[in-house]
Structure formats: C-alpha cells, structure tokens
Design a protein around this motif. Structure first.
Motif, PDB file in Angstrom:
ATOM      1  N   GLY A  12       0.819  -1.209   0.000  1.00  0.00           N
ATOM      2  CA  GLY A  12       0.000   0.000   0.000  1.00  0.00           C
ATOM      3  C   GLY A  12       0.851   1.256   0.000  1.00  0.00           C
ATOM      4  N   GLU A  13       1.958   1.201   0.708  1.00  0.00           N
ATOM      5  CA  GLU A  13       2.898   2.323   0.736  1.00  0.00           C
ATOM      6  C   GLU A  13       3.462   2.577  -0.661  1.00  0.00           C
ATOM      7  OE1 GLU A  13       5.183   5.306   2.794  1.00  0.00           O
ATOM      8  OE2 GLU A  13       3.351   4.219   3.215  1.00  0.00           O
ATOM      9  N   VAL A  14       3.827   1.514  -1.343  1.00  0.00           N
ATOM     10  CA  VAL A  14       4.327   1.643  -2.719  1.00  0.00           C
ATOM     11  C   VAL A  14       3.241   2.248  -3.615  1.00  0.00           C
ATOM     12  CG1 VAL A  14       5.180   0.407  -4.756  1.00  0.00           C
ATOM     13  CG2 VAL A  14       5.981  -0.240  -2.477  1.00  0.00           C
ATOM     14  N   GLY A  15       2.025   1.719  -3.506  1.00  0.00           N
ATOM     15  CA  GLY A  15       0.919   2.248  -4.298  1.00  0.00           C
ATOM     16  C   GLY A  15       0.663   3.716  -4.021  1.00  0.00           C
ATOM     17  N   GLY A  16       0.768   4.105  -2.765  1.00  0.00           N
ATOM     18  CA  GLY A  16       0.571   5.501  -2.391  1.00  0.00           C
ATOM     19  C   GLY A  16       1.623   6.420  -2.986  1.00  0.00           C
ATOM     20  N   VAL A  17       2.870   5.989  -2.933  1.00  0.00           N
ATOM     21  CA  VAL A  17       3.958   6.809  -3.467  1.00  0.00           C
ATOM     22  C   VAL A  17       3.851   6.934  -4.989  1.00  0.00           C
ATOM     23  CG1 VAL A  17       6.466   6.902  -3.782  1.00  0.00           C
ATOM     24  CG2 VAL A  17       5.516   6.361  -1.550  1.00  0.00           C
ATOM     25  N   ILE A  18       3.558   5.832  -5.650  1.00  0.00           N
ATOM     26  CA  ILE A  18       3.427   5.869  -7.112  1.00  0.00           C
ATOM     27  C   ILE A  18       2.232   6.734  -7.508  1.00  0.00           C
ATOM     28  CG2 ILE A  18       3.045   4.481  -9.192  1.00  0.00           C
ATOM     29  CD1 ILE A  18       5.880   4.254  -7.795  1.00  0.00           C
ATOM     30  N   ALA A  60      10.497  -0.948  10.294  1.00  0.00           N
ATOM     31  CA  ALA A  60      11.641  -1.144   9.402  1.00  0.00           C
ATOM     32  C   ALA A  60      11.240  -1.927   8.153  1.00  0.00           C
ATOM     33  CB  ALA A  60      12.770  -1.861  10.143  1.00  0.00           C
ATOM     34  N   ILE A  61      10.441  -2.954   8.326  1.00  0.00           N
ATOM     35  CA  ILE A  61      10.012  -3.755   7.179  1.00  0.00           C
ATOM     36  C   ILE A  61       9.055  -2.953   6.303  1.00  0.00           C
ATOM     37  CG2 ILE A  61       8.668  -5.790   6.509  1.00  0.00           C
ATOM     38  CD1 ILE A  61      10.028  -7.245   8.866  1.00  0.00           C
ATOM     39  N   TRP A  62       8.138  -2.234   6.910  1.00  0.00           N
ATOM     40  CA  TRP A  62       7.176  -1.411   6.167  1.00  0.00           C
ATOM     41  C   TRP A  62       7.895  -0.360   5.315  1.00  0.00           C
ATOM     42  CZ3 TRP A  62       5.370   3.757   7.780  1.00  0.00           C
ATOM     43  CH2 TRP A  62       4.249   4.205   7.070  1.00  0.00           C
ATOM     44  N   SER A  67      10.286   1.672   0.379  1.00  0.00           N
ATOM     45  CA  SER A  67      11.462   2.272  -0.271  1.00  0.00           C
ATOM     46  C   SER A  67      11.927   1.467  -1.475  1.00  0.00           C
ATOM     47  CB  SER A  67      12.618   2.388   0.732  1.00  0.00           C
ATOM     48  OG  SER A  67      12.257   3.191   1.801  1.00  0.00           O
ATOM     49  N   ALA A  68      12.171   0.193  -1.255  1.00  0.00           N
ATOM     50  CA  ALA A  68      12.681  -0.655  -2.340  1.00  0.00           C
ATOM     51  C   ALA A  68      11.671  -0.732  -3.489  1.00  0.00           C
ATOM     52  CB  ALA A  68      13.010  -2.049  -1.821  1.00  0.00           C
ATOM     53  N   GLY A  69      10.408  -0.939  -3.142  1.00  0.00           N
ATOM     54  CA  GLY A  69       9.384  -1.030  -4.180  1.00  0.00           C
ATOM     55  C   GLY A  69       9.254   0.253  -4.979  1.00  0.00           C
ATOM     56  N   SER A  70       9.272   1.387  -4.295  1.00  0.00           N
ATOM     57  CA  SER A  70       9.137   2.671  -4.978  1.00  0.00           C
ATOM     58  C   SER A  70      10.326   2.955  -5.889  1.00  0.00           C
ATOM     59  CB  SER A  70       8.988   3.801  -3.956  1.00  0.00           C
ATOM     60  OG  SER A  70       7.825   3.614  -3.191  1.00  0.00           O
ATOM     61  N   VAL A  71      11.518   2.663  -5.415  1.00  0.00           N
ATOM     62  CA  VAL A  71      12.709   2.884  -6.237  1.00  0.00           C
ATOM     63  C   VAL A  71      12.688   1.986  -7.472  1.00  0.00           C
ATOM     64  CG1 VAL A  71      15.218   2.595  -6.331  1.00  0.00           C
ATOM     65  CG2 VAL A  71      14.172   3.728  -4.376  1.00  0.00           C
ATOM     66  N   LEU A  72      12.382   0.715  -7.281  1.00  0.00           N
ATOM     67  CA  LEU A  72      12.380  -0.217  -8.414  1.00  0.00           C
ATOM     68  C   LEU A  72      11.298   0.122  -9.425  1.00  0.00           C
ATOM     69  CD1 LEU A  72      13.111  -3.541  -6.513  1.00  0.00           C
ATOM     70  CD2 LEU A  72      14.670  -2.262  -7.994  1.00  0.00           C
ATOM     71  N   ILE A  73      10.110   0.477  -8.966  1.00  0.00           N
ATOM     72  CA  ILE A  73       9.053   0.860  -9.894  1.00  0.00           C
ATOM     73  C   ILE A  73       9.407   2.179 -10.580  1.00  0.00           C
ATOM     74  CG2 ILE A  73       6.645   1.627 -10.055  1.00  0.00           C
ATOM     75  CD1 ILE A  73       5.980  -0.563  -8.011  1.00  0.00           C
ATOM     76  N   LEU A  88      22.720  -2.293  -6.065  1.00  0.00           N
ATOM     77  CA  LEU A  88      23.356  -2.986  -4.945  1.00  0.00           C
ATOM     78  C   LEU A  88      22.739  -2.545  -3.620  1.00  0.00           C
ATOM     79  CD1 LEU A  88      25.578  -4.794  -3.689  1.00  0.00           C
ATOM     80  CD2 LEU A  88      27.046  -2.761  -3.712  1.00  0.00           C
ATOM     81  N   LEU A  89      22.549  -1.250  -3.452  1.00  0.00           N
ATOM     82  CA  LEU A  89      22.006  -0.737  -2.198  1.00  0.00           C
ATOM     83  C   LEU A  89      20.542  -1.138  -2.006  1.00  0.00           C
ATOM     84  CD1 LEU A  89      23.762   2.733  -2.206  1.00  0.00           C
ATOM     85  CD2 LEU A  89      24.290   0.771  -0.748  1.00  0.00           C
ATOM     86  N   ILE A  90      19.764  -1.157  -3.078  1.00  0.00           N
ATOM     87  CA  ILE A  90      18.375  -1.631  -2.974  1.00  0.00           C
ATOM     88  C   ILE A  90      18.362  -3.112  -2.617  1.00  0.00           C
ATOM     89  CG2 ILE A  90      16.272  -2.104  -4.312  1.00  0.00           C
ATOM     90  CD1 ILE A  90      16.583   0.777  -3.327  1.00  0.00           C
ATOM     91  N   THR A  91      19.288  -3.871  -3.178  1.00  0.00           N
ATOM     92  CA  THR A  91      19.414  -5.286  -2.823  1.00  0.00           C
ATOM     93  C   THR A  91      19.707  -5.436  -1.332  1.00  0.00           C
ATOM     94  OG1 THR A  91      20.169  -5.818  -5.052  1.00  0.00           O
ATOM     95  CG2 THR A  91      20.669  -7.422  -3.330  1.00  0.00           C
ATOM     96  N   CYS A  92      20.545  -4.563  -0.793  1.00  0.00           N
ATOM     97  CA  CYS A  92      20.840  -4.591   0.645  1.00  0.00           C
ATOM     98  C   CYS A  92      19.587  -4.315   1.472  1.00  0.00           C
ATOM     99  CB  CYS A  92      21.925  -3.576   0.987  1.00  0.00           C
ATOM    100  SG  CYS A  92      23.560  -4.012   0.364  1.00  0.00           S
ATOM    101  N   VAL A  93      18.755  -3.378   1.025  1.00  0.00           N
ATOM    102  CA  VAL A  93      17.499  -3.094   1.727  1.00  0.00           C
ATOM    103  C   VAL A  93      16.613  -4.333   1.724  1.00  0.00           C
ATOM    104  CG1 VAL A  93      15.360  -1.745   1.657  1.00  0.00           C
ATOM    105  CG2 VAL A  93      17.556  -0.609   1.296  1.00  0.00           C
TER     106      VAL A  93
END
Length: 105
Positions: A12-18, A60-62, A67-73, A88-93
């Motif tokens: 939902g957070e990803v959907g909200g940001v997009i 932290a998980i939320w 973060s990761a979903g928004s960056v990748l999308i 690499l940094l998104i992979t770390c997240v």
C-alpha cells in the motif's frame, strides 16, 4: 496474519507513493484519490500488524518494502536513472527486510 497485514501495508505504501507521483502535486483527481486510498490502506494494515509485531521490526520492514518497491518501480515505470551502486544498495534493503522477517520469526 500480522506478517500478511505488514506485507499488504508495504505494498500500500508503494501504491501511495506511485499514485502521489502520478497525481502531479495533487493536480490530477484520480491519482490523488488513489494516493489517499493507498495511504489509508497502508496505515490501517500497519496498525493491524502492530498488534502482534514489535514496532521497530514492523516499521523497518514497512519502510523497506515502501522504499525498495518505490525505487524499483520508479526505475522501471518512470525510467528514472539507475546504476550498479543503486541496485546494490536496494538489494541490501531487500536482504535486510528478509533478514528481519527471518530473525523475528
């Protein structure tokens, strides 16, 4: 059930940001409405997950999913810049989010 609620909250957070990006500063009605709906869903599901999960782990998980979903999308859909270091940094997240899930059980 708390973990499922937390995953839905993160999505939902990803959907909200997009939707926020698509709303162009709340100047477009449909994406603006979706921003509010996704944001509400995200917070509601996060609140359900907090009944059973520690706040630090859940938060932290939320934020990690968001973060990761928004960056990748953003990279895929909006053709935002990407390079090896960002990936690499998104992979770390993502690894950190999975690690918190494994440790918390």
């Amino acid at each position: 059930m708390a973990w499922i609620a937390l995953m839905i909250a993160g999505l939902g957070e990803v959907g909200g940001v997009i939707s926020l990006k698509l709303s162009e500063g709340f100047t477009k009605l449909k994406p603006s409405v979706f921003t509010i709906l996704f944001g509400g869903l995200s917070f509601f599901m996060l609140s359900l997950s907090l009944k059973a999960l520690p706040v630090g782990t859940a938060y932290a998980i939320w934020t990690g999913i968001g973060s990761a979903g928004s960056v990748l999308i953003g990279m895929y859909w909006f053709k935002e810049p990407r390079n090896r270091m960002q990936l690499l940094l998104i992979t770390c997240v993502i690894i950190s989010v999975v690690g918190l899930r494994v440790v918390e059980g």
